[in-house]
Design a protein around this motif. Structure first.
Motif, PDB file in Angstrom:
ATOM      1  N   PRO A 179      10.477   5.587   2.902  1.00 57.61           N
ATOM      2  CA  PRO A 179       9.669   6.336   2.081  1.00 57.61           C
ATOM      3  C   PRO A 179       8.961   5.576   1.087  1.00 57.61           C
ATOM      4  CG  PRO A 179      11.651   7.467   2.392  1.00 57.61           C
ATOM      5  CD  PRO A 179      11.964   5.921   2.987  1.00 57.61           C
ATOM      6  N   THR A 180       7.800   6.293   0.565  1.00 55.81           N
ATOM      7  CA  THR A 180       6.954   5.544  -0.472  1.00 55.81           C
ATOM      8  C   THR A 180       7.736   5.185  -1.709  1.00 55.81           C
ATOM      9  OG1 THR A 180       4.864   6.657   0.493  1.00 55.81           O
ATOM     10  CG2 THR A 180       4.896   6.011  -1.981  1.00 55.81           C
ATOM     11  N   GLY A 181       7.619   4.153  -2.147  1.00 50.20           N
ATOM     12  CA  GLY A 181       8.302   3.801  -3.350  1.00 50.20           C
ATOM     13  C   GLY A 181       9.702   3.007  -3.217  1.00 50.20           C
ATOM     14  N   GLY A 182      10.199   2.962  -1.786  1.00 47.42           N
ATOM     15  CA  GLY A 182      11.216   2.382  -1.346  1.00 47.42           C
ATOM     16  C   GLY A 182      11.330   0.900  -1.809  1.00 47.42           C
ATOM     17  N   SER A 195       0.659  -1.249  -0.040  1.00 41.61           N
ATOM     18  CA  SER A 195       0.192   0.095   0.117  1.00 41.61           C
ATOM     19  C   SER A 195       0.723   1.322   0.038  1.00 41.61           C
ATOM     20  CB  SER A 195      -1.029  -0.003   1.302  1.00 41.61           C
ATOM     21  OG  SER A 195      -0.276   0.132   2.434  1.00 41.61           O
ATOM     22  N   ARG A 196       2.129   1.155   0.635  1.00 40.75           N
ATOM     23  CA  ARG A 196       2.893   2.250   0.343  1.00 40.75           C
ATOM     24  C   ARG A 196       3.963   2.277  -0.727  1.00 40.75           C
ATOM     25  NH1 ARG A 196       5.375   3.756   6.387  1.00 40.75           N
ATOM     26  NH2 ARG A 196       5.857   5.571   4.917  1.00 40.75           N
ATOM     27  N   GLY A 197       3.777   1.384  -1.518  1.00 44.52           N
ATOM     28  CA  GLY A 197       4.515   1.312  -2.737  1.00 44.52           C
ATOM     29  C   GLY A 197       5.883   0.842  -2.696  1.00 44.52           C
ATOM     30  N   HIS A 198       5.979  -0.132  -1.395  1.00 46.89           N
ATOM     31  CA  HIS A 198       7.473  -0.779  -1.404  1.00 46.89           C
ATOM     32  C   HIS A 198       7.691  -2.041  -2.190  1.00 46.89           C
ATOM     33  CE1 HIS A 198       7.293   1.258   2.939  1.00 46.89           C
ATOM     34  NE2 HIS A 198       7.581   2.076   2.324  1.00 46.89           N
ATOM     35  N   THR A 199       8.748  -2.241  -2.252  1.00 45.37           N
ATOM     36  CA  THR A 199       9.113  -3.481  -3.180  1.00 45.37           C
ATOM     37  C   THR A 199       9.770  -4.381  -2.036  1.00 45.37           C
ATOM     38  OG1 THR A 199       9.323  -2.468  -5.206  1.00 45.37           O
ATOM     39  CG2 THR A 199      10.304  -4.467  -4.949  1.00 45.37           C
ATOM     40  N   ILE A 200       9.141  -5.593  -1.717  1.00 44.61           N
ATOM     41  CA  ILE A 200       9.748  -6.392  -0.571  1.00 44.61           C
ATOM     42  C   ILE A 200      10.134  -7.900  -1.342  1.00 44.61           C
ATOM     43  CG2 ILE A 200       9.544  -7.670   1.517  1.00 44.61           C
ATOM     44  CD1 ILE A 200       7.225  -5.521   2.291  1.00 44.61           C
ATOM     45  N   THR A 240      15.790   1.083   2.063  1.00 41.20           N
ATOM     46  CA  THR A 240      16.508   2.430   1.658  1.00 41.20           C
ATOM     47  C   THR A 240      15.424   3.586   2.432  1.00 41.20           C
ATOM     48  OG1 THR A 240      14.622   2.248  -0.060  1.00 41.20           O
ATOM     49  CG2 THR A 240      16.876   1.455  -0.664  1.00 41.20           C
ATOM     50  N   GLY A 241      15.675   3.171   3.648  1.00 43.07           N
ATOM     51  CA  GLY A 241      14.689   4.351   4.702  1.00 43.07           C
ATOM     52  C   GLY A 241      15.787   5.480   5.097  1.00 43.07           C
ATOM     53  N   LEU A 242      15.111   6.098   5.911  1.00 37.86           N
ATOM     54  CA  LEU A 242      15.811   7.300   6.597  1.00 37.86           C
ATOM     55  C   LEU A 242      16.988   7.426   6.871  1.00 37.86           C
ATOM     56  CD1 LEU A 242      12.718   8.595   8.450  1.00 37.86           C
ATOM     57  CD2 LEU A 242      13.163   9.100   6.085  1.00 37.86           C
ATOM     58  N   GLY A 243      17.467   5.980   7.478  1.00 32.51           N
ATOM     59  CA  GLY A 243      18.789   5.847   7.871  1.00 32.51           C
ATOM     60  C   GLY A 243      18.949   6.624   9.363  1.00 32.51           C
ATOM     61  N   ILE A 244      20.166   6.133   9.932  1.00 30.75           N
ATOM     62  CA  ILE A 244      20.259   6.489  11.521  1.00 30.75           C
ATOM     63  C   ILE A 244      21.795   7.236  11.539  1.00 30.75           C
ATOM     64  CG2 ILE A 244      20.355   5.771  13.655  1.00 30.75           C
ATOM     65  CD1 ILE A 244      19.128   3.306  12.822  1.00 30.75           C
ATOM     66  N   ALA A 245      21.528   8.501  12.033  1.00 30.45           N
ATOM     67  CA  ALA A 245      23.288   9.325  12.190  1.00 30.45           C
ATOM     68  C   ALA A 245      24.059   8.554  13.261  1.00 30.45           C
ATOM     69  CB  ALA A 245      22.680  10.568  12.835  1.00 30.45           C
ATOM     70  N   PRO A 246      25.216   8.666  12.736  1.00 30.53           N
ATOM     71  CA  PRO A 246      26.358   7.941  13.786  1.00 30.53           C
ATOM     72  C   PRO A 246      26.122   8.131  15.191  1.00 30.53           C
ATOM     73  CG  PRO A 246      27.232   8.836  11.819  1.00 30.53           C
ATOM     74  CD  PRO A 246      25.847   9.233  11.802  1.00 30.53           C
ATOM     75  N   ASP A 247      25.741   9.311  15.559  1.00 28.73           N
ATOM     76  CA  ASP A 247      25.611   9.567  16.920  1.00 28.73           C
ATOM     77  C   ASP A 247      24.576   8.868  17.760  1.00 28.73           C
ATOM     78  OD1 ASP A 247      24.042  11.109  15.578  1.00 28.73           O
ATOM     79  OD2 ASP A 247      24.298  13.154  16.988  1.00 28.73           O
ATOM     80  N   GLU A 248      23.425   8.531  16.714  1.00 32.25           N
ATOM     81  CA  GLU A 248      22.282   8.136  17.156  1.00 32.25           C
ATOM     82  C   GLU A 248      22.303   6.522  17.347  1.00 32.25           C
ATOM     83  OE1 GLU A 248      18.719  11.483  16.348  1.00 32.25           O
ATOM     84  OE2 GLU A 248      19.417  10.037  14.656  1.00 32.25           O
TER      85      GLU A 248
END
Length: 548
Positions: free
Chosen positions: A434-437, A396-401, A458-466
């Motif tokens: 995100p949509t289409g990821g 529904s969010r346009g993801h390819t799994i 292929t999402g938002l990712g996480i910063a090194p300090d987090e």
């Protein structure tokens, strides 16, 4: 001052020499005794010897004993009257005595007596020059002898005093070391942490009272009639003798915070946290390892009690929340609601849903982790089932799994808990992509033979300090909070605990704006376990040395 036996010893040695000379004179030249002064000299030695034995030297001053070697020198002077017999050599005895115990002034005084005696009593007819030469030879010889003996005695006494001081220092150091050791032992014995030092030969070298009490040993280190037995889990399987804590430490294995369950002599289960530390020693000494054992039973029981309270509260909150959400949904189905009321009810419904998710997550967190079962689990089947659950949301969010890799990947563990791990990771991938990821899952066997499941998005990712706080309870990234993405911050911690309980590891690689890759690694086979509980005395087949 030397003691009375020393005076006797010197005089008796001198007298023995005089008696031996007299016997030889009687045997080889008896006419010598026809000289009255010779008889007087020998008689004076006997008289002085008897007087030495009878005199209470401990009641007299130290200088009184000087009279004995002086009289001996005079007696030898009388014997020099014997013709053709050089009895003057016997002056070596009194001069040596004086040089050993008295100052050089007394030594030269004794030499003076010998010189006067030699002039007065010596049988030296003829040229006075020869008499003078004889006297000078005697004086120089005895003077050199006395000086040499005196110097040697001074050095000997200095060395003796030095040795005595060193001995006193060593004794004081030994006393301090013994006192320090006693204090250290007393301090160690009052610790609640169990400590035991074991050599690479399996011999216990030292232990404190906490270890004796915990493992049922007496104060000498020997096992009591009912020794404690180690288990791999609470009411699990007994640890084999070659895998006990002490056996592993004796082999030099490094143990850091391992959990061991102990069934103690009182019939109580105890949770132990064990670590090892090598002890420093001489390079040629055998290896010694210190085993540190913390009893964490009370801490685990307290945590379990808090978890139970949290579960009860969460369960009781979920019931009224479910009722609220259900009635709000019924009200939203009515068509006669004003627009503003419907909007307000929608806000209530959304808040109720969020509260219900928080309570459910807290309830999952409060549940004790079930024991990992040693049953075969196909990770491919677990992964396929999890994908089937999340595929509709992702589509529904346009993801390819996509899933690839091994069609069958067996490990031993708990299928329900492993499914929970995959669900948490897939849920995060769907939420933060995100949509289409795209989301990919790869199942494979690593070079070391461990099973690997890699989930990539292929999402938002996480910063090194987090990233370093990813497994902290209730932690969420700034972007997730600002984007109002739902979540409690508990899922990753729960996933890590389950993976760790299976003996596996979880690795996370992430880059902001690019995506995240999470790899789960599990051993293919469980560690071997014995089937029967060992007899008490077979639990630890290690020698015990009585503590010093």
């Amino acid at each position: 001052m030397f003691r009375t036996p020393s005076i006797w010893r010197w005089q008796l040695i001198f007298t023995g020499g005089i008696v031996a000379v007299a016997v030889m004179i009687a045997a080889f030249n008896p006419s010598t005794f026809a000289t009255p002064l010779v008889v007087v000299g020998f008689g004076l030695v006997v008289v002085v010897t008897l007087a030495t034995i009878m005199t209470p030297w401990d009641r007299l001053p130290a200088s009184a004993s000087i009279a004995v070697p002086m009289l001996d020198a005079l007696a030898i002077g009388f014997t020099t009257a014997a013709p053709d017999i050089r009895l003057g050599f016997l002056w070596v005895f009194p001069v040596t005595w004086l040089a050993t115990y008295f100052t050089m002034a007394w030594v030269f005084a004794g030499i003076g007596i010998t010189s006067v005696s030699l002039v007065v009593f010596g049988n030296q007819p003829g040229d006075p020059a020869l008499m003078m030469l004889r006297v000078l030879v005697v004086v120089i010889t005895l003077g050199f002898l006395g000086t040499t003996v005196r110097i040697g005695m001074q050095r000997s006494r200095a060395a003796r005093r030095l040795l005595q001081r060193q001995s006193e220092q060593v004794n004081r150091a030994a006393t301090r070391a013994e006192t320090h050791q006693q204090r250290v032992v007393q301090i160690i014995d009052v610790l609640d942490t169990a400590l035991v030092a074991i050599g690479d030969d399996g011999v216990i070298q030292r232990m404190n009272d906490a270890y004796r009490k915990l493992y049922g040993r007496d104060r000498f280190g020997a096992s009591l009639p009912s020794p404690a037995v180690e288990y791999d889990d609470r009411r699990g399987e007994p640890v084999p003798p070659d895998q006990t804590v002490l056996a592993r430490a004796a082999r030099g294995e490094t143990i850091q915070g391992d959990r061991v369950w102990l069934y103690d002599t009182a019939g109580r289960w105890r949770a132990l946290q064990v670590s090892t530390q090598p002890l420093a020693g001489p390079s040629d000494a055998r290896r010694t390892t210190l085993v540190v054992i913390d009893d964490v039973t009370d801490a685990l029981e307290a945590a379990e009690e808090r978890r139970m309270v949290s579960a009860i509260v969460s369960h009781e909150l979920r019931n009224p929340l479910t009722a609220i959400i259900g009635h709000v949904d019924l009200m939203l189905e009515r068509e006669d609601l004003p627009a503003d009321v419907a909007g307000q009810l929608a806000v209530v419904a959304n808040a109720g849903d969020r509260m219900l998710r928080l309570v459910s997550s807290a309830l999952d967190e409060s549940r004790p982790a079930p024991a990992v079962l040693s049953e075969p689990v196909d990770l491919r089947q677990v992964t396929d089932a999890s994908i089937a659950s999340y595929l509709p949301i992702g589509t529904s969010r346009g993801h390819t799994i996509e899933v690839s890799g091994a069609d069958t990947l067996l490990i031993y563990g708990d299928a329900f808990r492993l499914r929970q791990v995959i669900d948490n990771l897939l849920s995060n991938a769907v939420k933060y992509t995100p949509t289409g990821g795209s989301i990919g899952l790869v199942l494979d066997v690593g070079p070391d033979g461990w099973a690997e499941v890699t989930i990539t998005d292929t999402g938002l990712g996480i910063a090194p300090d987090e990233l370093e706080h990813l497994f902290d309870p209730y932690f969420r990234t700034d972007e997730a909070r600002q984007g109002d993405i739902p979540g409690t911050g508990l899922g990753m911690g729960i996933a890590r605990d389950i993976v760790t309980a299976h003996g596996g590891v979880i690795d996370v690689v992430s880059e902001p704006g690019v995506g995240t890759s999470i790899t789960l690694r599990f051993p293919r086979r469980p560690e071997g376990k014995t089937q029967n509980r060992p007899e008490p005395l077979e639990a630890e087949r290690l020698q015990v040395r009585e503590p010093a």
